[in-house]
Motif scaffolding. Structure first.
Motif, short mmCIF file in Angstrom:
data_model
loop_
_atom_site.label_atom_id
_atom_site.label_comp_id
_atom_site.label_asym_id
_atom_site.label_seq_id
_atom_site.Cartn_x
_atom_site.Cartn_y
_atom_site.Cartn_z
N LEU A 241 0.82 -1.21 0.00
CA LEU A 241 0.00 0.00 0.00
C LEU A 241 0.86 1.27 0.00
CD1 LEU A 241 -2.81 -1.19 2.42
CD2 LEU A 241 -2.92 -1.00 -0.06
N ILE A 242 2.17 1.07 0.19
CA ILE A 242 3.10 2.20 0.02
C ILE A 242 4.14 1.75 -0.99
CG2 ILE A 242 4.71 3.80 1.12
CD1 ILE A 242 3.43 3.26 3.79
N ILE A 243 4.20 2.44 -2.12
CA ILE A 243 5.20 2.09 -3.13
C ILE A 243 6.05 3.33 -3.41
CG2 ILE A 243 3.86 0.21 -4.16
CD1 ILE A 243 2.94 2.07 -6.36
N HIS A 244 7.24 3.11 -3.96
CA HIS A 244 8.17 4.23 -4.13
C HIS A 244 8.59 4.38 -5.59
CE1 HIS A 244 8.50 3.24 0.15
NE2 HIS A 244 8.69 4.55 0.29
N SER A 245 8.93 5.60 -5.96
CA SER A 245 9.50 5.81 -7.30
C SER A 245 10.93 5.26 -7.26
CB SER A 245 9.50 7.30 -7.66
OG SER A 245 10.27 8.04 -6.75
N ALA A 246 11.41 4.87 -8.45
CA ALA A 246 12.73 4.23 -8.52
C ALA A 246 13.82 5.15 -7.96
CB ALA A 246 13.03 3.85 -9.98
N ASP A 247 13.64 6.47 -8.12
CA ASP A 247 14.66 7.40 -7.62
C ASP A 247 14.50 7.73 -6.13
OD1 ASP A 247 12.48 9.08 -7.54
OD2 ASP A 247 13.17 10.40 -9.14
N GLY A 248 13.50 7.15 -5.50
CA GLY A 248 13.29 7.36 -4.05
C GLY A 248 12.76 8.73 -3.68
N ARG A 249 12.43 9.57 -4.67
CA ARG A 249 11.96 10.93 -4.33
C ARG A 249 10.48 10.96 -3.97
NH1 ARG A 249 13.19 14.33 -9.27
NH2 ARG A 249 12.24 16.00 -8.07
N TYR A 250 9.75 9.93 -4.38
CA TYR A 250 8.31 9.92 -4.13
C TYR A 250 7.87 8.63 -3.46
CZ TYR A 250 8.35 13.78 -7.43
OH TYR A 250 8.62 14.97 -8.05
N ALA A 251 7.01 8.77 -2.46
CA ALA A 251 6.33 7.60 -1.88
C ALA A 251 4.86 7.76 -2.26
CB ALA A 251 6.49 7.60 -0.37
N PHE A 252 4.26 6.72 -2.77
CA PHE A 252 2.84 6.77 -3.13
C PHE A 252 2.06 5.92 -2.14
CE2 PHE A 252 5.13 7.41 -7.13
CZ PHE A 252 4.54 8.57 -7.58
N ILE A 253 1.05 6.49 -1.53
CA ILE A 253 0.20 5.67 -0.68
C ILE A 253 -1.11 5.45 -1.43
CG2 ILE A 253 1.27 6.33 1.52
CD1 ILE A 253 -0.98 8.25 2.01
N LEU A 254 -1.56 4.20 -1.43
CA LEU A 254 -2.72 3.82 -2.24
C LEU A 254 -3.94 3.73 -1.33
CD1 LEU A 254 -0.85 1.12 -4.34
CD2 LEU A 254 -1.15 3.55 -4.84
N VAL A 255 -4.89 4.63 -1.55
CA VAL A 255 -6.02 4.75 -0.62
C VAL A 255 -7.35 4.76 -1.37
CG1 VAL A 255 -4.53 6.06 0.95
CG2 VAL A 255 -6.07 7.30 -0.55
N LYS A 256 -8.43 4.62 -0.65
CA LYS A 256 -9.76 4.69 -1.26
C LYS A 256 -9.94 6.10 -1.84
CE LYS A 256 -12.84 1.37 0.16
NZ LYS A 256 -13.96 0.88 -0.64
N PRO A 257 -10.56 6.21 -3.03
CA PRO A 257 -10.67 7.53 -3.66
C PRO A 257 -11.21 8.62 -2.73
CG PRO A 257 -11.47 5.83 -5.14
CD PRO A 257 -11.12 5.13 -3.87
N GLY A 258 -12.26 8.29 -2.00
CA GLY A 258 -12.89 9.31 -1.14
C GLY A 258 -12.01 9.74 0.02
N ASP A 259 -10.93 8.98 0.29
CA ASP A 259 -10.05 9.32 1.42
C ASP A 259 -8.87 10.20 1.02
OD1 ASP A 259 -11.65 7.82 3.09
OD2 ASP A 259 -10.41 6.02 2.97
N VAL A 260 -8.64 10.35 -0.29
CA VAL A 260 -7.48 11.14 -0.73
C VAL A 260 -7.47 12.55 -0.11
CG1 VAL A 260 -6.35 12.24 -2.73
CG2 VAL A 260 -7.04 9.84 -2.85
N PRO A 261 -8.58 13.31 -0.19
CA PRO A 261 -8.54 14.67 0.38
C PRO A 261 -8.24 14.66 1.88
CG PRO A 261 -10.50 14.38 -0.97
CD PRO A 261 -9.88 13.02 -0.82
N THR A 262 -8.68 13.64 2.59
CA THR A 262 -8.43 13.58 4.04
C THR A 262 -6.94 13.42 4.33
OG1 THR A 262 -10.54 12.44 4.22
CG2 THR A 262 -9.11 12.36 6.17
N TYR A 263 -6.29 12.47 3.63
CA TYR A 263 -4.85 12.26 3.84
C TYR A 263 -4.08 13.54 3.54
CZ TYR A 263 -5.38 7.20 4.36
OH TYR A 263 -5.72 5.95 4.82
N VAL A 264 -4.52 14.25 2.49
CA VAL A 264 -3.78 15.46 2.09
C VAL A 264 -4.10 16.61 3.05
CG1 VAL A 264 -3.45 17.15 0.23
CG2 VAL A 264 -3.67 14.72 -0.32
#
Ligand code: PRP
Length: 222
Positions: free
Chosen positions: A40-63
Motif C-alpha cells: 500500500l506504500i510504493i516508491h519511485s525508482a529514484d526514491g523521491r516519491y512515496a505513493f500511498i494507495l487509498v480509497k478515492p474518497g479518502d485522498v482529500p483527508t490524507y492530504v
C-alpha cells in the motif's frame, strides 16, 4: 523518510493506472515489481516519491491532514469532501459526469415540489446541495456502492452517481436525467507542504504541467 521526499496519495482503482502512467511520462517511474505487489506504500525508482494507495474518497483527508503532501483524486471527490486543500492542476484524465439518474419514464418529468424525492447516493453533499438549489425536498439514502440497484428494487426514485461510459446505467435500464457537473482528476496539495516543501512541490507541478502542455500540443496536431 528523507525530508525532501514527497508522499502522494493515489486513488486505488479506476484512476490509479492513469495517475501512475502520467507520473511515468513525467519521468517519475515506479518499478514493475512495486506495481505488481500488493503493497500500500510504493516508491519511485529514484526514491523521491512515496505513493500511498487509498480509497478515492479518502485522498482529500490524507492530504488535508498532511500525512500526504499531495494527492490525485477526482473533482467529484473534492466537491463532496470540501477538504481544505490546494488544487493547483486539472490533470485532464478520468473524465466523468455526476448525474441524477433514474428509470427512463422519469425523463422530462417535472418535480412535484410538495413531495419528498428519495435519492440514493454516495454523494450526499452534492445531491443535497443540487436539489436544495432547485427547491426540491429530498430524502438522501446513503449507499457506498452499486447505487444503480436502488431504483430497480424500489429503494429510491432517483440516484445521484458517477457516470463514466454510461454502461452501468444502460444495462440496468436507467438513464441520465440531469447532469449536475463534470469531473476530471485533480492534483491536490497540502497547504503547509505547499510552502514548506516549495521546491519539491514546485518541481512536481512543473513536471506535470509540462506533460499536460505536451499532450495539448499533440492533440492539436493529431
Ligand atoms: C461507479 C459508479 C457507477 C459506475 C459508472 O461505480 O458508481 O456504478 O462506476 O461507470 P460507467 O458509466 O462506466 O458504467 P464503481 O465502479 O466505482 O463501483 P461501486 O458501484 O462500488 O461504487
Amino acid at each position: 523518510m528523507p525530508n525532501n521526499q514527497l508522499t502522494i496519495a493515489l486513488s486505488k482503482g479506476r484512476m490509479q493506472d492513469d495517475a501512475l502512467a502520467m507520473f511515468a511520462r513525467a519521468g517519475i517511474v515506479v518499478e514493475e515489481s512495486e506495481l505488481k505487489s500488493r503493497k500500500l506504500i510504493i516508491h519511485s525508482a529514484d526514491g523521491r516519491y512515496a505513493f500511498i494507495l487509498v480509497k478515492p474518497g479518502d485522498v482529500p483527508t490524507y492530504v488535508e491532514y498532511g500525512v500526504a503532501d499531495a494527492g490525485i483524486c477526482g473533482r467529484d471527490v473534492l466537491l463532496e469532501s470540501q477538504a481544505d486543500v490546494h488544487e493547483p492542476l486539472d490533470l485532464k484524465f478520468g473524465y466523468c459526469r455526476i448525474a441524477v439518474a433514474g428509470k427512463r419514464e422519469l425523463m422530462g418529468q417535472d418535480y412535484n415540489l410538495l413531495a419528498t424525492v428519495r435519492v440514493a447516493t454516495k454523494y450526499k453533499r452534492i445531491a443535497s446541495e443540487y436539489f436544495q438549489q432547485k427547491g426540491v425536498p429530498i430524502e438522501v439514502i446513503p449507499l457506498s456502492g452499486s447505487v444503480e440497484l436502488a431504483p430497480l428494487i424500489g429503494l429510491s426514485d432517483r440516484i445521484v452517481d458517477l457516470v463514466e461510459t454510461g454502461r452501468t446505467l444502460k444495462e440496468n435500464g436507467l438513464d441520465v436525467i440531469e447532469v449536475i457537473t463534470e469531473s476530471t482528476a485533480r492534483l491536490v496539495v497540502n497547504r503547509a507542504s505547499f510552502h514548506l516543501k516549495r521546491q519539491e512541490v514546485g518541481s512536481l507541478i512543473a513536471q506535470l504541467t509540462d506533460i499536460l502542455e505536451k499532450e495539448r500540443e499533440n492533440a492539436k496536431h493529431a
